[in-house]
Motif scaffolding. Sequence first.
Motif, PDB file in Angstrom:
ATOM      1  N   ALA A 176       0.836  -1.265  -0.039  1.00 41.30           N
ATOM      2  CA  ALA A 176      -0.062  -0.029  -0.075  1.00 41.30           C
ATOM      3  C   ALA A 176       0.992   1.180   0.018  1.00 41.30           C
ATOM      4  O   ALA A 176       0.439   2.226  -0.597  1.00 41.30           O
ATOM      5  CB  ALA A 176      -0.880   0.134   1.192  1.00 41.30           C
ATOM      6  N   THR A 177       2.213   1.075   0.703  1.00 38.09           N
ATOM      7  CA  THR A 177       2.910   2.500   0.713  1.00 38.09           C
ATOM      8  C   THR A 177       3.325   2.442  -0.641  1.00 38.09           C
ATOM      9  O   THR A 177       3.571   3.676  -1.322  1.00 38.09           O
ATOM     10  CB  THR A 177       4.388   2.136   1.477  1.00 38.09           C
ATOM     11  N   GLY A 178       3.767   1.524  -1.476  1.00 42.83           N
ATOM     12  CA  GLY A 178       4.311   1.777  -2.697  1.00 42.83           C
ATOM     13  C   GLY A 178       3.515   2.163  -3.716  1.00 42.83           C
ATOM     14  O   GLY A 178       3.587   3.143  -4.525  1.00 42.83           O
ATOM     15  N   ARG A 179       2.039   1.762  -3.474  1.00 41.14           N
ATOM     16  CA  ARG A 179       1.076   2.415  -4.399  1.00 41.14           C
ATOM     17  C   ARG A 179       0.380   3.760  -3.947  1.00 41.14           C
ATOM     18  O   ARG A 179       0.174   4.405  -5.010  1.00 41.14           O
ATOM     19  CB  ARG A 179      -0.076   1.664  -4.177  1.00 41.14           C
ATOM     20  N   ALA A 180       0.646   4.255  -2.762  1.00 46.06           N
ATOM     21  CA  ALA A 180      -0.197   5.481  -2.372  1.00 46.06           C
ATOM     22  C   ALA A 180       0.599   6.675  -1.573  1.00 46.06           C
ATOM     23  O   ALA A 180       0.281   7.700  -1.727  1.00 46.06           O
ATOM     24  CB  ALA A 180      -1.283   5.047  -1.611  1.00 46.06           C
ATOM     25  N   ALA A 181       1.753   6.182  -1.033  1.00 44.49           N
ATOM     26  CA  ALA A 181       2.396   7.137  -0.047  1.00 44.49           C
ATOM     27  C   ALA A 181       3.724   7.710  -0.814  1.00 44.49           C
ATOM     28  O   ALA A 181       4.181   7.491  -1.884  1.00 44.49           O
ATOM     29  CB  ALA A 181       3.035   6.311   1.244  1.00 44.49           C
ATOM     30  N   ASP A 182       3.940   8.568  -0.025  1.00 40.57           N
ATOM     31  CA  ASP A 182       5.425   9.591  -0.540  1.00 40.57           C
ATOM     32  C   ASP A 182       6.600   8.897   0.195  1.00 40.57           C
ATOM     33  O   ASP A 182       7.588   9.524  -0.222  1.00 40.57           O
ATOM     34  CB  ASP A 182       5.214  10.828  -0.164  1.00 40.57           C
ATOM     35  N   GLY A 183       6.395   8.370   1.457  1.00 39.73           N
ATOM     36  CA  GLY A 183       7.720   7.938   2.246  1.00 39.73           C
ATOM     37  C   GLY A 183       7.276   6.858   3.104  1.00 39.73           C
ATOM     38  O   GLY A 183       6.052   6.669   3.304  1.00 39.73           O
ATOM     39  N   TRP A 184       8.347   6.102   3.650  1.00 42.55           N
ATOM     40  CA  TRP A 184       7.995   5.126   4.465  1.00 42.55           C
ATOM     41  C   TRP A 184       9.158   5.095   5.406  1.00 42.55           C
ATOM     42  O   TRP A 184      10.192   5.408   5.437  1.00 42.55           O
ATOM     43  CB  TRP A 184       8.579   3.770   3.677  1.00 42.55           C
ATOM     44  N   ILE A 185       8.476   4.802   6.907  1.00 43.28           N
ATOM     45  CA  ILE A 185       9.247   5.036   8.115  1.00 43.28           C
ATOM     46  C   ILE A 185       9.403   3.244   8.640  1.00 43.28           C
ATOM     47  O   ILE A 185       8.397   2.837   8.919  1.00 43.28           O
ATOM     48  CB  ILE A 185       8.758   5.612   9.257  1.00 43.28           C
ATOM     49  N   PRO A 186      10.620   2.723   8.482  1.00 43.70           N
ATOM     50  CA  PRO A 186      10.637   1.299   8.794  1.00 43.70           C
ATOM     51  C   PRO A 186      10.239   1.143  10.313  1.00 43.70           C
ATOM     52  O   PRO A 186      10.524   1.797  11.118  1.00 43.70           O
ATOM     53  CB  PRO A 186      11.984   0.790   8.481  1.00 43.70           C
ATOM     54  N   GLY A 187       9.445   0.134  10.470  1.00 42.18           N
ATOM     55  CA  GLY A 187       9.037  -0.128  11.689  1.00 42.18           C
ATOM     56  C   GLY A 187      10.346  -1.056  12.654  1.00 42.18           C
ATOM     57  O   GLY A 187      11.180  -1.154  12.057  1.00 42.18           O
ATOM     58  N   HIS A 188      10.261  -0.596  13.932  1.00 47.26           N
ATOM     59  CA  HIS A 188      11.110  -1.422  14.956  1.00 47.26           C
ATOM     60  C   HIS A 188      12.309  -0.887  14.920  1.00 47.26           C
ATOM     61  O   HIS A 188      13.435  -1.632  15.182  1.00 47.26           O
ATOM     62  CB  HIS A 188      11.020  -3.096  14.839  1.00 47.26           C
ATOM     63  N   ALA A 189      12.341   0.322  14.397  1.00 46.77           N
ATOM     64  CA  ALA A 189      13.787   1.030  14.262  1.00 46.77           C
ATOM     65  C   ALA A 189      14.753   0.406  13.427  1.00 46.77           C
ATOM     66  O   ALA A 189      15.954   0.666  13.741  1.00 46.77           O
ATOM     67  CB  ALA A 189      14.341   1.419  15.678  1.00 46.77           C
ATOM     68  N   ALA A 190      14.206  -0.345  12.426  1.00 47.40           N
ATOM     69  CA  ALA A 190      15.262  -0.956  11.659  1.00 47.40           C
ATOM     70  C   ALA A 190      15.899  -0.013  10.796  1.00 47.40           C
ATOM     71  O   ALA A 190      15.359   0.966  10.275  1.00 47.40           O
ATOM     72  CB  ALA A 190      14.278  -2.051  10.770  1.00 47.40           C
ATOM     73  N   ASP A 191      17.144  -0.485  10.576  1.00 47.53           N
ATOM     74  CA  ASP A 191      18.027   0.635   9.984  1.00 47.53           C
ATOM     75  C   ASP A 191      18.373   0.117   8.416  1.00 47.53           C
ATOM     76  O   ASP A 191      17.833  -0.945   8.033  1.00 47.53           O
ATOM     77  CB  ASP A 191      19.372   1.126  10.504  1.00 47.53           C
ATOM     78  N   TRP A 192      19.213   0.885   7.627  1.00 45.72           N
ATOM     79  CA  TRP A 192      19.471   0.382   6.395  1.00 45.72           C
ATOM     80  C   TRP A 192      20.350  -0.700   5.979  1.00 45.72           C
ATOM     81  O   TRP A 192      20.185  -1.484   5.055  1.00 45.72           O
ATOM     82  CB  TRP A 192      20.264   1.696   5.600  1.00 45.72           C
ATOM     83  N   ARG A 193      20.908  -1.272   7.032  1.00 41.82           N
ATOM     84  CA  ARG A 193      21.576  -2.627   6.873  1.00 41.82           C
ATOM     85  C   ARG A 193      20.990  -3.692   7.354  1.00 41.82           C
ATOM     86  O   ARG A 193      21.431  -4.963   7.461  1.00 41.82           O
ATOM     87  CB  ARG A 193      23.100  -2.518   7.724  1.00 41.82           C
ATOM     88  N   SER A 194      19.535  -3.463   7.917  1.00 37.92           N
ATOM     89  CA  SER A 194      18.866  -4.594   8.634  1.00 37.92           C
ATOM     90  C   SER A 194      18.235  -5.631   7.544  1.00 37.92           C
ATOM     91  O   SER A 194      17.857  -5.196   6.236  1.00 37.92           O
ATOM     92  CB  SER A 194      17.759  -4.093   9.481  1.00 37.92           C
ATOM     93  N   ALA A 195      17.838  -6.774   8.068  1.00 39.91           N
ATOM     94  CA  ALA A 195      17.348  -7.694   7.118  1.00 39.91           C
ATOM     95  C   ALA A 195      15.750  -7.417   6.812  1.00 39.91           C
ATOM     96  O   ALA A 195      15.269  -7.381   5.719  1.00 39.91           O
ATOM     97  CB  ALA A 195      17.330  -9.219   7.964  1.00 39.91           C
ATOM     98  N   ARG A 196      15.290  -6.575   8.037  1.00 40.12           N
ATOM     99  CA  ARG A 196      13.959  -6.225   7.658  1.00 40.12           C
ATOM    100  C   ARG A 196      13.725  -5.310   6.651  1.00 40.12           C
ATOM    101  O   ARG A 196      12.806  -5.567   5.715  1.00 40.12           O
ATOM    102  CB  ARG A 196      13.399  -5.586   8.944  1.00 40.12           C
ATOM    103  N   VAL A 197      14.705  -4.344   6.550  1.00 39.34           N
ATOM    104  CA  VAL A 197      14.712  -3.397   5.372  1.00 39.34           C
ATOM    105  C   VAL A 197      15.039  -4.045   3.864  1.00 39.34           C
ATOM    106  O   VAL A 197      14.498  -3.724   2.871  1.00 39.34           O
ATOM    107  CB  VAL A 197      15.550  -1.998   5.767  1.00 39.34           C
ATOM    108  N   ALA A 198      16.008  -4.800   4.192  1.00 46.94           N
ATOM    109  CA  ALA A 198      16.550  -5.463   2.775  1.00 46.94           C
ATOM    110  C   ALA A 198      15.095  -6.423   2.381  1.00 46.94           C
ATOM    111  O   ALA A 198      15.157  -6.389   0.958  1.00 46.94           O
ATOM    112  CB  ALA A 198      17.752  -6.540   3.310  1.00 46.94           C
ATOM    113  N   ARG A 199      14.167  -7.039   3.072  1.00 51.49           N
ATOM    114  CA  ARG A 199      13.151  -7.819   2.466  1.00 51.49           C
ATOM    115  C   ARG A 199      11.967  -6.932   2.448  1.00 51.49           C
ATOM    116  O   ARG A 199      11.035  -7.102   1.543  1.00 51.49           O
ATOM    117  CB  ARG A 199      12.966  -8.745   3.350  1.00 51.49           C
ATOM    118  N   SER A 200      11.986  -5.724   2.968  1.00 52.95           N
ATOM    119  CA  SER A 200      10.610  -4.733   2.890  1.00 52.95           C
ATOM    120  C   SER A 200      10.622  -4.013   1.844  1.00 52.95           C
ATOM    121  O   SER A 200       9.980  -3.743   1.002  1.00 52.95           O
ATOM    122  CB  SER A 200      10.519  -4.033   4.123  1.00 52.95           C
ATOM    123  N   ARG A 201      11.828  -3.166   1.462  1.00 49.06           N
ATOM    124  CA  ARG A 201      11.936  -2.079   0.576  1.00 49.06           C
ATOM    125  C   ARG A 201      11.579  -2.611  -0.946  1.00 49.06           C
ATOM    126  O   ARG A 201      10.852  -2.031  -1.458  1.00 49.06           O
ATOM    127  CB  ARG A 201      13.044  -1.423   0.647  1.00 49.06           C
TER     128      ARG A 201
END
Length: 303
Positions: A176-201
Amino acid sequence: MTAPLFGFGLDSSLAGAATMLEHAAQADRQGLDLVSLSDHPYVGDRLDAYAAVGMILGRTTRLTPFVNVSNLPTRPAPMLARTVTSLSALSGGRVVLGIGAGGAWEEIVKMGVAPLSPAAAVRAMEEAITLIRAMSGGGGPLTFDGEFWQVRGVLPAPVPAPRIWTGSVGEKSLAATGRAADGWIPGHAADWRSARVARSRPVIDAAARSAGRDPREIATIYNLPGRITARPLPAARDGAGRWRGGSVAQWVEELTSAVVEYGAAGFTYFPVADGTPVESALATWATEIAPAVREATAPAPTT
Protein backbone atom coordinates in the motif's frame (compact mmCIF):
# COMPACT_ATOMS: atom_id res chain seq x y z
CA MET A 1 19.95 13.16 -4.82
CA THR A 2 18.03 15.48 -2.49
CA ALA A 3 19.51 16.63 0.78
CA PRO A 4 18.77 14.23 3.65
CA LEU A 5 16.33 15.33 6.33
CA PHE A 6 17.32 15.38 9.99
CA GLY A 7 14.78 15.12 12.78
CA PHE A 8 14.49 14.56 16.50
CA GLY A 9 12.07 12.38 18.45
CA LEU A 10 10.30 14.27 21.23
CA ASP A 11 8.97 12.96 24.54
CA SER A 12 5.16 13.15 24.34
CA SER A 13 4.41 12.56 28.02
CA LEU A 14 2.11 15.00 29.80
CA ALA A 15 4.68 15.43 32.56
CA GLY A 16 7.30 16.48 30.03
CA ALA A 17 5.16 18.93 28.06
CA ALA A 18 7.15 22.06 28.87
CA THR A 19 10.45 20.32 28.17
CA MET A 20 9.10 18.97 24.89
CA LEU A 21 8.35 22.48 23.70
CA GLU A 22 11.82 23.64 24.75
CA HIS A 23 13.42 20.79 22.80
CA ALA A 24 11.34 21.61 19.73
CA ALA A 25 12.42 25.24 19.91
CA GLN A 26 16.05 24.17 20.30
CA ALA A 27 15.77 21.88 17.27
CA ASP A 28 14.33 24.78 15.28
CA ARG A 29 17.12 27.19 16.32
CA GLN A 30 19.83 24.66 15.62
CA GLY A 31 18.72 23.87 12.09
CA LEU A 32 16.91 20.54 12.16
CA ASP A 33 14.25 19.79 9.57
CA LEU A 34 11.80 17.72 11.62
CA VAL A 35 10.59 16.80 15.07
CA SER A 36 8.25 13.91 15.70
CA LEU A 37 5.84 12.67 18.35
CA SER A 38 4.21 9.29 18.87
CA ASP A 39 0.43 8.90 18.86
CA HIS A 40 -1.10 6.72 21.58
CA PRO A 41 -4.44 8.37 22.40
CA TYR A 42 -5.50 5.42 24.55
CA VAL A 43 -2.72 6.21 27.07
CA GLY A 44 -3.84 8.74 29.65
CA ASP A 45 -0.45 10.24 30.49
CA ARG A 46 0.41 11.13 26.87
CA LEU A 47 -0.25 14.39 25.08
CA ASP A 48 -2.66 14.38 22.20
CA ALA A 49 -0.26 14.31 19.28
CA TYR A 50 -2.03 16.86 17.09
CA ALA A 51 -2.61 19.30 19.94
CA ALA A 52 1.14 19.10 20.54
CA VAL A 53 1.92 19.62 16.86
CA GLY A 54 -0.16 22.80 16.86
CA MET A 55 1.73 24.15 19.87
CA ILE A 56 5.09 23.27 18.32
CA LEU A 57 4.20 25.06 15.10
CA GLY A 58 3.39 28.15 17.14
CA ARG A 59 6.76 28.01 18.91
CA THR A 60 8.92 27.43 15.81
CA THR A 61 9.56 29.11 12.47
CA ARG A 62 11.17 26.62 10.09
CA LEU A 63 11.03 22.99 11.15
CA THR A 64 8.23 20.54 10.45
CA PRO A 65 6.64 18.59 13.31
CA PHE A 66 4.91 15.34 12.41
CA VAL A 67 3.14 12.48 14.13
CA ASN A 68 5.24 9.33 13.98
CA VAL A 69 2.75 7.86 13.13
CA SER A 70 -0.92 8.87 13.38
CA ASN A 71 -3.15 6.22 14.93
CA LEU A 72 -5.65 6.07 12.09
CA PRO A 73 -8.27 3.86 13.78
CA THR A 74 -8.90 6.59 16.36
CA ARG A 75 -8.67 9.49 13.86
CA PRO A 76 -11.33 9.21 11.13
CA ALA A 77 -9.83 10.01 7.75
CA PRO A 78 -12.15 12.94 6.84
CA MET A 79 -11.34 14.72 10.10
CA LEU A 80 -7.64 13.86 9.80
CA ALA A 81 -7.73 15.49 6.36
CA ARG A 82 -9.22 18.65 7.89
CA THR A 83 -6.61 18.63 10.66
CA VAL A 84 -3.56 18.37 8.42
CA THR A 85 -4.80 20.89 5.84
CA SER A 86 -5.59 23.34 8.65
CA LEU A 87 -2.12 22.89 10.14
CA SER A 88 -0.62 23.39 6.70
CA ALA A 89 -2.57 26.62 6.17
CA LEU A 90 -1.60 27.93 9.60
CA SER A 91 2.09 27.11 9.18
CA GLY A 92 2.80 27.83 5.54
CA GLY A 93 3.02 24.15 4.64
CA ARG A 94 5.14 22.91 7.53
CA VAL A 95 3.39 19.57 7.88
CA VAL A 96 3.98 15.92 7.07
CA LEU A 97 1.29 13.32 7.65
CA GLY A 98 2.68 10.18 9.23
CA ILE A 99 0.07 7.45 9.17
CA GLY A 100 -0.26 3.83 10.27
CA ALA A 101 -2.86 1.11 10.09
CA GLY A 102 -2.89 0.67 13.88
CA GLY A 103 -1.17 -2.02 15.85
CA ALA A 104 -2.18 -2.19 19.52
CA TRP A 105 -5.79 -3.15 18.90
CA GLU A 106 -6.33 -4.40 22.44
CA GLU A 107 -5.77 -0.76 23.48
CA ILE A 108 -7.40 0.90 20.47
CA VAL A 109 -10.78 -0.78 21.08
CA LYS A 110 -10.85 0.79 24.55
CA MET A 111 -11.54 4.07 22.74
CA GLY A 112 -14.79 2.68 21.37
CA VAL A 113 -13.32 1.79 17.99
CA ALA A 114 -14.61 -1.33 16.25
CA PRO A 115 -11.74 -3.78 15.69
CA LEU A 116 -10.49 -4.51 12.19
CA SER A 117 -8.63 -7.51 10.89
CA PRO A 118 -5.02 -6.80 9.85
CA ALA A 119 -5.98 -6.95 6.18
CA ALA A 120 -8.94 -4.60 6.68
CA ALA A 121 -6.80 -2.17 8.67
CA VAL A 122 -4.35 -1.96 5.76
CA ARG A 123 -7.19 -1.36 3.29
CA ALA A 124 -8.46 1.38 5.59
CA MET A 125 -5.01 3.01 5.64
CA GLU A 126 -4.73 3.04 1.84
CA GLU A 127 -8.29 4.33 1.51
CA ALA A 128 -7.51 7.07 4.04
CA ILE A 129 -4.54 8.22 1.97
CA THR A 130 -6.74 8.40 -1.13
CA LEU A 131 -9.47 10.32 0.69
CA ILE A 132 -7.08 12.75 2.39
CA ARG A 133 -5.56 13.62 -0.97
CA ALA A 134 -9.05 14.04 -2.47
CA MET A 135 -10.03 16.39 0.37
CA SER A 136 -7.00 18.62 -0.34
CA GLY A 137 -6.06 20.96 -3.16
CA GLY A 138 -9.41 22.64 -3.79
CA GLY A 139 -12.00 21.83 -6.43
CA GLY A 140 -15.71 21.21 -6.47
CA PRO A 141 -17.81 19.21 -4.02
CA LEU A 142 -16.45 15.73 -3.37
CA THR A 143 -18.45 12.55 -2.96
CA PHE A 144 -16.45 9.56 -1.84
CA ASP A 145 -18.04 6.17 -1.27
CA GLY A 146 -15.37 3.99 0.26
CA GLU A 147 -15.32 0.75 2.18
CA PHE A 148 -14.53 2.56 5.44
CA TRP A 149 -15.42 6.24 4.91
CA GLN A 150 -18.09 8.08 2.96
CA VAL A 151 -18.44 11.79 2.37
CA ARG A 152 -21.21 13.52 0.43
CA GLY A 153 -20.75 16.83 -1.36
CA VAL A 154 -17.86 17.97 0.84
CA LEU A 155 -15.69 20.83 -0.42
CA PRO A 156 -11.97 19.98 -0.39
CA ALA A 157 -9.70 22.38 1.46
CA PRO A 158 -7.90 24.81 -0.91
CA VAL A 159 -4.57 23.60 0.47
CA PRO A 160 -2.30 20.98 -1.13
CA ALA A 161 -2.11 17.57 0.52
CA PRO A 162 0.96 17.16 2.74
CA ARG A 163 3.61 14.56 2.17
CA ILE A 164 2.33 11.25 3.52
CA TRP A 165 4.72 8.79 5.17
CA THR A 166 3.57 5.41 6.43
CA GLY A 167 4.77 3.29 9.31
CA SER A 168 4.26 0.05 7.37
CA VAL A 169 5.52 -3.35 8.52
CA GLY A 170 3.57 -6.22 6.91
CA GLU A 171 3.72 -7.11 3.23
CA LYS A 172 0.23 -5.79 2.42
CA SER A 173 0.92 -2.54 4.21
CA LEU A 174 4.27 -2.17 2.45
CA ALA A 175 2.56 -2.68 -0.90
CA ALA A 176 0.00 0.00 0.00
CA THR A 177 2.91 2.34 0.72
CA GLY A 178 4.33 1.66 -2.72
CA ARG A 179 1.01 2.39 -4.40
CA ALA A 180 -0.06 5.45 -2.45
CA ALA A 181 2.46 7.07 -0.09
CA ASP A 182 5.35 9.52 -0.41
CA GLY A 183 7.57 7.95 2.21
CA TRP A 184 8.17 4.99 4.48
CA ILE A 185 9.31 4.87 8.11
CA PRO A 186 10.62 1.33 8.76
CA GLY A 187 9.13 -0.32 11.83
CA HIS A 188 11.01 -1.50 14.92
CA ALA A 189 13.71 1.16 14.31
CA ALA A 190 15.16 -1.06 11.57
CA ASP A 191 18.06 0.61 9.77
CA TRP A 192 19.46 0.49 6.25
CA ARG A 193 21.67 -2.54 6.92
CA SER A 194 18.90 -4.59 8.55
CA ALA A 195 17.31 -7.73 7.16
CA ARG A 196 13.90 -6.14 7.72
CA VAL A 197 14.64 -3.26 5.35
CA ALA A 198 16.35 -5.57 2.86
CA ARG A 199 13.21 -7.68 2.49
CA SER A 200 10.69 -4.83 2.90
CA ARG A 201 11.89 -2.15 0.53
CA PRO A 202 11.63 -4.42 -2.57
CA VAL A 203 7.93 -4.96 -1.76
CA ILE A 204 7.38 -1.20 -1.78
CA ASP A 205 9.33 -0.78 -4.99
CA ALA A 206 7.50 -3.56 -6.82
CA ALA A 207 4.11 -2.17 -5.80
CA ALA A 208 5.16 1.31 -6.91
CA ARG A 209 6.21 0.08 -10.35
CA SER A 210 2.96 -1.88 -10.71
CA ALA A 211 1.07 1.36 -10.00
CA GLY A 212 3.09 3.23 -12.62
CA ARG A 213 5.17 5.09 -10.06
CA ASP A 214 8.92 5.60 -9.81
CA PRO A 215 10.07 3.87 -6.59
CA ARG A 216 12.63 6.62 -6.11
CA GLU A 217 9.72 8.98 -5.37
CA ILE A 218 9.10 7.09 -2.11
CA ALA A 219 11.52 8.27 0.55
CA THR A 220 12.82 6.11 3.39
CA ILE A 221 13.09 8.01 6.68
CA TYR A 222 14.63 6.07 9.55
CA ASN A 223 13.81 6.23 13.26
CA LEU A 224 17.30 5.98 14.71
CA PRO A 225 18.10 5.49 18.40
CA GLY A 226 21.69 5.48 19.58
CA ARG A 227 24.40 6.90 21.80
CA ILE A 228 26.57 9.85 20.86
CA THR A 229 29.88 9.35 22.66
CA ALA A 230 32.88 11.57 23.28
CA ARG A 231 35.27 8.86 22.08
CA PRO A 232 34.84 6.30 19.30
CA LEU A 233 33.29 2.99 20.31
CA PRO A 234 35.25 -0.18 19.42
CA ALA A 235 32.18 -1.28 17.44
CA ALA A 236 29.35 1.01 16.37
CA ARG A 237 27.06 -2.01 15.89
CA ASP A 238 26.25 -4.83 18.27
CA GLY A 239 26.72 -8.53 17.65
CA ALA A 240 23.42 -8.71 15.78
CA GLY A 241 24.49 -5.87 13.48
CA ARG A 242 22.18 -3.30 15.02
CA TRP A 243 23.38 0.30 15.21
CA ARG A 244 24.47 1.35 18.72
CA GLY A 245 26.08 4.71 18.03
CA GLY A 246 29.52 6.12 18.66
CA SER A 247 31.50 9.29 18.25
CA VAL A 248 30.49 12.14 15.97
CA ALA A 249 32.90 10.84 13.34
CA GLN A 250 31.38 7.34 13.53
CA TRP A 251 27.86 8.76 13.15
CA VAL A 252 28.89 10.93 10.19
CA GLU A 253 30.60 8.04 8.42
CA GLU A 254 27.64 5.71 8.93
CA LEU A 255 24.93 8.18 7.94
CA THR A 256 26.87 9.35 4.90
CA SER A 257 27.05 5.72 3.79
CA ALA A 258 23.32 5.34 4.46
CA VAL A 259 22.54 8.24 2.12
CA VAL A 260 25.08 7.54 -0.63
CA GLU A 261 25.00 3.73 -0.73
CA TYR A 262 21.51 2.91 0.54
CA GLY A 263 19.47 5.92 -0.57
CA ALA A 264 18.33 7.01 2.90
CA ALA A 265 16.24 10.18 2.68
CA GLY A 266 16.26 11.12 6.34
CA PHE A 267 16.79 10.23 9.98
CA THR A 268 14.84 10.94 13.17
CA TYR A 269 17.23 10.65 16.09
CA PHE A 270 16.02 9.28 19.43
CA PRO A 271 18.49 9.70 22.30
CA VAL A 272 18.99 6.76 24.61
CA ALA A 273 19.15 6.88 28.41
CA ASP A 274 22.93 6.82 28.88
CA GLY A 275 23.24 9.74 31.29
CA THR A 276 23.78 12.38 28.60
CA PRO A 277 21.41 15.34 28.98
CA VAL A 278 18.91 15.34 26.15
CA GLU A 279 19.73 18.96 25.34
CA SER A 280 23.39 18.02 24.83
CA ALA A 281 22.61 15.04 22.62
CA LEU A 282 20.18 17.15 20.60
CA ALA A 283 22.78 19.91 20.15
CA THR A 284 25.45 17.47 18.97
CA TRP A 285 23.02 15.85 16.55
CA ALA A 286 21.80 19.18 15.16
CA THR A 287 25.01 21.23 15.06
CA GLU A 288 27.72 18.64 14.44
CA ILE A 289 26.38 15.41 12.92
CA ALA A 290 23.62 16.75 10.66
CA PRO A 291 25.72 19.53 9.05
CA ALA A 292 28.63 17.18 8.43
CA VAL A 293 26.42 14.60 6.72
CA ARG A 294 24.70 17.28 4.67
CA GLU A 295 28.08 18.54 3.51
CA ALA A 296 29.42 15.06 2.77
CA THR A 297 26.38 14.15 0.67
CA ALA A 298 25.93 17.46 -1.15
CA PRO A 299 26.29 17.31 -4.94
CA ALA A 300 29.65 18.42 -6.26
CA PRO A 301 29.52 21.99 -7.59
CA THR A 302 29.29 22.26 -11.34
CA THR A 303 31.81 24.33 -13.25
